[in-house]
Design an enzyme around this catalytic site. Structure first.
Site, PDB file in Angstrom:
ATOM      1  N   LYS A 248      13.185  24.734  48.327  1.00  0.00           N
ATOM      2  CA  LYS A 248      12.985  24.056  49.370  1.00  0.00           C
ATOM      3  C   LYS A 248      11.902  23.056  49.294  1.00  0.00           C
ATOM      4  O   LYS A 248      10.791  23.270  49.093  1.00  0.00           O
ATOM      5  CB  LYS A 248      12.689  25.173  50.523  1.00  0.00           C
ATOM      6  CG  LYS A 248      13.477  25.118  51.694  1.00  0.00           C
ATOM      7  CD  LYS A 248      12.930  26.102  53.034  1.00  0.00           C
ATOM      8  CE  LYS A 248      13.494  25.957  54.212  1.00  0.00           C
ATOM      9  NZ  LYS A 248      13.123  27.103  54.917  1.00  0.00           N
TER      10      LYS A 248
HETATM   11  O1  G3P Z   1      12.781  28.102  58.228  1.00  0.00           O
HETATM   12  C1  G3P Z   1      12.799  27.191  58.882  1.00  0.00           C
HETATM   13  C2  G3P Z   1      13.071  27.225  60.398  1.00  0.00           C
HETATM   14  O2  G3P Z   1      13.975  27.921  60.445  1.00  0.00           O
HETATM   15  C3  G3P Z   1      11.704  27.644  61.279  1.00  0.00           C
HETATM   16  O3  G3P Z   1      12.016  27.791  62.156  1.00  0.00           O
HETATM   17  O4  G3P Z   1      11.401  29.196  64.414  1.00  0.00           O
HETATM   18  O5  G3P Z   1       9.513  28.385  62.776  1.00  0.00           O
HETATM   19  O6  G3P Z   1      10.855  26.665  64.385  1.00  0.00           O
HETATM   20  P1  G3P Z   1      10.818  28.241  63.624  1.00  0.00           P
END
Ligand code: G3P
Length: 217
Positions: A83
């Site tokens: 990633k």
């Molecule tokens: O992993 C990346 C993403 O899904 C993170 O989401 O919930 O931290 O905005 P969030």
């Protein structure tokens, strides 16, 4: 649509994998920190639970160091997906790794132009963050619609991995648009199974069945 779990919590991943419906896992530095586990160890353990891609994120900001980190991460297991952030250095790293046959997930995507660049860099997956857009008063699903249109226009092979999923409606809308993958916290994935009428239906059936006094086994 493929379902990835957005977590580094082993018990949740095992539980979802046991359903047979889990297609992969995504982690990020915040989820690794939250797990309290060693990054290499927990990533290796996750790669042993699912055959699908497991996204492990570099933390360097420059291309050269990203490549060094990617070299370490990709040795963890064959299903590791590197990633990288959607920056110039991140896309340089994406191009170098995908040219070399390594899976790359380009993360922190917030515009269709960024997603266009990720596809041109040969990304395996691009991760547009719908929840963080919603948090800022912008409809995150509009971004998915635009990216899907552009990727169809040019037949890009990059898969749209809807990220920062916050609720079941994000999953529904992603599927209606035809996104390739969604990644969500375990609680959101588990909520997909629920419907009050299913529960009421089971209750009714069992009550009627009980009145027959019969058993199957
Ligand atoms: O992993 C990346 C993403 O899904 C993170 O989401 O919930 O931290 O905005 P969030």
């Amino acid at each position: 649509m493929k379902f990835f779990a957005d977590t580094a919590e082993i018990d949740d991943i095992k539980e979802l994998a046991a359903t047979g419906l889990l297609d992969g896992v995504t982690t990020n530095p915040s989820l690794i920190a939250k797990s309290g586990r060693d990054f290499m160890e927990v990533t290796k353990e996750i790669c042993g639970i699912t055959d699908g891609p497991v996204s492990a994120e570099v933390v360097a900001l420059d291309h050269e160091t990203m490549m060094k980190e990617a070299e370490v991460l990709r040795k963890i297991a064959d299903n590791v997906c590197i990633k990288v952030p959607l920056t110039i250095d991140g896309l340089k790293t994406c191009k170098a790794l995908t040219d070399d046959g390594t899976m790359v997930n380009v993360t922190l995507c917030f515009s269709a132009n960024q997603a266009l660049l990720a596809a041109k860099a040969g990304a395996t997956f691009v991760s547009p963050f719908v929840g963080r857009h919603d948090d800022n008063g912008v409809n995150g699903m509009d971004l998915i619609r635009d990216i899907s249109q552009i990727y169809d226009n040019y037949a890009f092979e990059t898969e749209i991995l809807v990220a920062s999923v916050r609720h079941v409606t994000h999953v529904l809308e992603s599927a209606l648009i035809g996104a390739d993958v969604m990644t969500a916290p375990p609680k959101v994935i588990k909520a997909l199974f629920n419907h009050v009428l299913t529960e009421k239906g089971i209750e009714g059936f069992l009550k009627d069945w009980e009145s027959t006094g019969q058993s199957i086994t």
